[in-house]
Design a protein around this motif. Structure first.
Motif, PDB file in Angstrom:
ATOM      1  N   ASP A  83     -32.247  41.749  14.061  1.00 53.01           N
ATOM      2  CA  ASP A  83     -31.732  41.531  12.711  1.00 53.01           C
ATOM      3  C   ASP A  83     -32.875  41.346  11.715  1.00 53.01           C
ATOM      4  N   TYR A  84     -33.878  40.576  12.105  1.00 56.46           N
ATOM      5  CA  TYR A  84     -35.028  40.310  11.227  1.00 56.46           C
ATOM      6  C   TYR A  84     -35.713  41.617  10.841  1.00 56.46           C
ATOM      7  N   HIS A  85     -35.901  42.491  11.813  1.00 53.78           N
ATOM      8  CA  HIS A  85     -36.520  43.796  11.574  1.00 53.78           C
ATOM      9  C   HIS A  85     -35.655  44.635  10.634  1.00 53.78           C
ATOM     10  N   ASN A  86     -34.360  44.635  10.857  1.00 62.02           N
ATOM     11  CA  ASN A  86     -33.451  45.416  10.019  1.00 62.02           C
ATOM     12  C   ASN A  86     -33.423  44.907   8.579  1.00 62.02           C
ATOM     13  N   VAL A  87     -33.439  43.601   8.420  1.00 63.21           N
ATOM     14  CA  VAL A  87     -33.447  43.021   7.074  1.00 63.21           C
ATOM     15  C   VAL A  87     -34.675  43.480   6.295  1.00 63.21           C
ATOM     16  N   LEU A  88     -35.818  43.466   6.950  1.00 63.47           N
ATOM     17  CA  LEU A  88     -37.049  43.884   6.265  1.00 63.47           C
ATOM     18  C   LEU A  88     -37.047  45.378   5.974  1.00 63.47           C
ATOM     19  N   GLU A 112     -42.192  48.121   4.274  1.00 60.18           N
ATOM     20  CA  GLU A 112     -43.396  48.260   5.099  1.00 60.18           C
ATOM     21  C   GLU A 112     -43.622  47.045   5.992  1.00 60.18           C
ATOM     22  N   LEU A 113     -43.001  45.918   5.648  1.00 61.27           N
ATOM     23  CA  LEU A 113     -43.160  44.718   6.464  1.00 61.27           C
ATOM     24  C   LEU A 113     -42.510  44.856   7.838  1.00 61.27           C
ATOM     25  N   ALA A 114     -41.523  45.716   7.946  1.00 62.06           N
ATOM     26  CA  ALA A 114     -40.904  45.950   9.255  1.00 62.06           C
ATOM     27  C   ALA A 114     -41.950  46.400  10.265  1.00 62.06           C
ATOM     28  N   LYS A 115     -42.868  47.244   9.811  1.00 66.77           N
ATOM     29  CA  LYS A 115     -43.918  47.738  10.701  1.00 66.77           C
ATOM     30  C   LYS A 115     -45.135  46.806  10.713  1.00 66.77           C
ATOM     31  N   LEU A 116     -45.630  46.466   9.506  1.00 68.85           N
ATOM     32  CA  LEU A 116     -46.882  45.716   9.410  1.00 68.85           C
ATOM     33  C   LEU A 116     -46.737  44.269   9.863  1.00 68.85           C
ATOM     34  N   GLU A 173     -35.788  47.126  22.438  1.00 68.70           N
ATOM     35  CA  GLU A 173     -35.751  46.266  23.621  1.00 68.70           C
ATOM     36  C   GLU A 173     -36.799  45.163  23.527  1.00 68.70           C
ATOM     37  N   ASP A 174     -37.950  45.471  22.903  1.00 61.14           N
ATOM     38  CA  ASP A 174     -38.957  44.439  22.667  1.00 61.14           C
ATOM     39  C   ASP A 174     -38.385  43.332  21.789  1.00 61.14           C
ATOM     40  N   PHE A 175     -37.662  43.723  20.745  1.00 58.02           N
ATOM     41  CA  PHE A 175     -37.066  42.745  19.840  1.00 58.02           C
ATOM     42  C   PHE A 175     -36.017  41.899  20.559  1.00 58.02           C
ATOM     43  N   ARG A 176     -35.198  42.560  21.372  1.00 54.60           N
ATOM     44  CA  ARG A 176     -34.134  41.844  22.082  1.00 54.60           C
ATOM     45  C   ARG A 176     -34.712  40.785  23.008  1.00 54.60           C
ATOM     46  N   LYS A 177     -35.738  41.162  23.760  1.00 52.87           N
ATOM     47  CA  LYS A 177     -36.341  40.227  24.704  1.00 52.87           C
ATOM     48  C   LYS A 177     -37.024  39.057  24.002  1.00 52.87           C
ATOM     49  N   ALA A 178     -37.470  39.286  22.785  1.00 49.48           N
ATOM     50  CA  ALA A 178     -38.180  38.244  22.038  1.00 49.48           C
ATOM     51  C   ALA A 178     -37.244  37.361  21.220  1.00 49.48           C
ATOM     52  N   SER A 179     -35.939  37.605  21.310  1.00 51.54           N
ATOM     53  CA  SER A 179     -34.965  36.892  20.479  1.00 51.54           C
ATOM     54  C   SER A 179     -34.339  35.717  21.219  1.00 51.54           C
ATOM     55  N   PRO A 180     -34.483  34.507  20.706  1.00 48.02           N
ATOM     56  CA  PRO A 180     -33.809  33.365  21.333  1.00 48.02           C
ATOM     57  C   PRO A 180     -32.302  33.567  21.482  1.00 48.02           C
ATOM     58  N   ILE A 181     -31.693  34.283  20.554  1.00 47.43           N
ATOM     59  CA  ILE A 181     -30.252  34.479  20.582  1.00 47.43           C
ATOM     60  C   ILE A 181     -29.801  35.238  21.831  1.00 47.43           C
ATOM     61  N   THR A 182     -30.728  35.976  22.450  1.00 47.18           N
ATOM     62  CA  THR A 182     -30.421  36.726  23.679  1.00 47.18           C
ATOM     63  C   THR A 182     -30.113  35.789  24.840  1.00 47.18           C
ATOM     64  N   ASN A 184     -29.592  32.821   6.241  1.00 48.93           N
ATOM     65  CA  ASN A 184     -28.873  33.849   7.001  1.00 48.93           C
ATOM     66  C   ASN A 184     -29.347  33.954   8.441  1.00 48.93           C
ATOM     67  N   TYR A 185     -30.630  33.724   8.693  1.00 49.67           N
ATOM     68  CA  TYR A 185     -31.145  33.786  10.061  1.00 49.67           C
ATOM     69  C   TYR A 185     -30.585  32.641  10.902  1.00 49.67           C
ATOM     70  N   SER A 186     -30.542  31.455  10.327  1.00 47.62           N
ATOM     71  CA  SER A 186     -29.961  30.314  11.043  1.00 47.62           C
ATOM     72  C   SER A 186     -28.458  30.476  11.216  1.00 47.62           C
ATOM     73  N   ARG A 187     -27.803  31.058  10.211  1.00 49.75           N
ATOM     74  CA  ARG A 187     -26.355  31.252  10.282  1.00 49.75           C
ATOM     75  C   ARG A 187     -25.976  32.152  11.451  1.00 49.75           C
ATOM     76  N   ILE A 188     -26.747  33.211  11.675  1.00 55.94           N
ATOM     77  CA  ILE A 188     -26.479  34.107  12.805  1.00 55.94           C
ATOM     78  C   ILE A 188     -26.560  33.347  14.126  1.00 55.94           C
ATOM     79  N   PHE A 189     -27.593  32.501  14.249  1.00 55.77           N
ATOM     80  CA  PHE A 189     -27.764  31.704  15.461  1.00 55.77           C
ATOM     81  C   PHE A 189     -26.579  30.750  15.640  1.00 55.77           C
TER      82      PHE A 189
END
Length: 297
Positions: free
Chosen positions: A188-193, A200-204, A215-224, A243-248
């Motif tokens: 979600d964080y990547h998509n928001v950016l 450009e922040l999505a990449k940088l 899959e890298d994002f999924r594994k790094a997500s506490p929500i997983t 919004n990030y806390s709300r999703i959690f």
């Protein structure tokens, strides 16, 4: 005699400052939590430990500062640490290796990727666990939390058992978790950016920290790993990252887990909440954190 007393007071004050001892707390700076063979960045892979001077077997808050996983500075968390220590709670301010952040500063052009940051955090938890008797805090009174990127790391290490298992510990050793103003779903964080005014922040930023695969994002997500949530959690958020806390929070609501407190600071921005926790003499949010620790011992 008056001059002698004044001189003695100055000497005692200088001695206290020299050895990091003050009335309410004792400070141990720059403690290495790795063996010499394991260190890859000696200046970063260290912690600062602030201990109450009264009593013993006090709880300890393992605290990871914020900084987009890229410019975290354990020294900047010392004001917060001292205020907790004055309330009878030890604090370990954790340093870890950093990712590049050329989007913020062109000189921050080298660094590491996930999971190196959290592997450092796991090593620091192990060191703290093994050195509890030496420094007098309670091995059975471990809490973990952090701000911003530190909130993400504190939540992830508490929910994904991988990292503590690698150092011979259980993720269930914590009495409570206190993530403050973090992102817990990296997809979600990547998509928001990607859809922001700075795509450009999505990449940088995000991909520089976590890689470029979903899959890298999924594994790094506490929500997983919410199926592992089994200890009390205090989730705090400022108005910028609501919004990030709300999703959690909403995802937790779909589970059977109910031992969660949620606090939103609608009137404070991201930086304002950090400054409130760190510098304000009176902070309702800091008091909530202290109460959470005392309640869950």
């Amino acid at each position: 005699m008056k001059k002698l007393v004044t001189l003695l007071s100055i000497v005692l004050l200088a001695s206290n400052l020299l050895f990091g001892q003050l009335e309410d707390y004792t400070i141990h700076n720059n403690l290495s939590y790795l063996s010499k063979e394991s260190i890859s960045n000696d200046s970063l892979q260290r912690l600062n430990l602030v201990l109450p001077t009264k009593g013993d077997k006090y709880p300890i808050l393992i605290w990871i500062g914020g900084g987009a996983w890229s410019y975290v500075d354990r020294k900047q968390e010392m004001d917060l640490a001292k205020k907790f220590a004055k309330n009878g709670i030890a604090v370990a301010s954790i340093g870890h290796r950093l990712s590049p952040a050329i989007w913020r500063d062109s000189t921050l052009n080298t660094g590491i990727q996930h999971p190196k940051h959290i592997e450092d955090v796991a090593a620091s938890v192990k060191w703290l666990y093994e050195n509890a008797d030496k420094y007098g805090y309670d091995r059975d009174g471990f809490f973990i939390g952090g701000f911003s990127s530190g909130a993400h790391l504190s939540a992830l290490i508490s929910l994904d058992s991988t990292y503590l298992k690698q150092v011979g510990l259980s993720h269930k050793l914590f009495k409570g978790i206190i993530p403050v103003s973090g992102a817990y779903d990296i997809i979600d964080y990547h998509n928001v950016l990607l859809n922001s005014d700075r795509p450009e922040l999505a990449k940088l930023h995000v991909e520089a920290v976590f890689g470029d695969e979903k899959e890298d994002f999924r594994k790094a997500s506490p929500i997983t790993y919410l199926h592992n949530l089994s200890v009390p959690i205090l989730l705090i958020s400022d108005n910028n990252v609501y919004n990030y806390s709300r999703i959690f929070e909403e995802r937790v609501r779909t589970t059977e887990f109910r031992d969660m407190q949620v606090v939103y600071s609608y009137h404070l921005s991201h930086g304002e909440l950090w400054r409130n926790l760190s510098y304000d003499e009176e902070s309702i949010y800091r008091e909530i954190m202290i109460n959470f620790i005392e309640t869950n011992l």
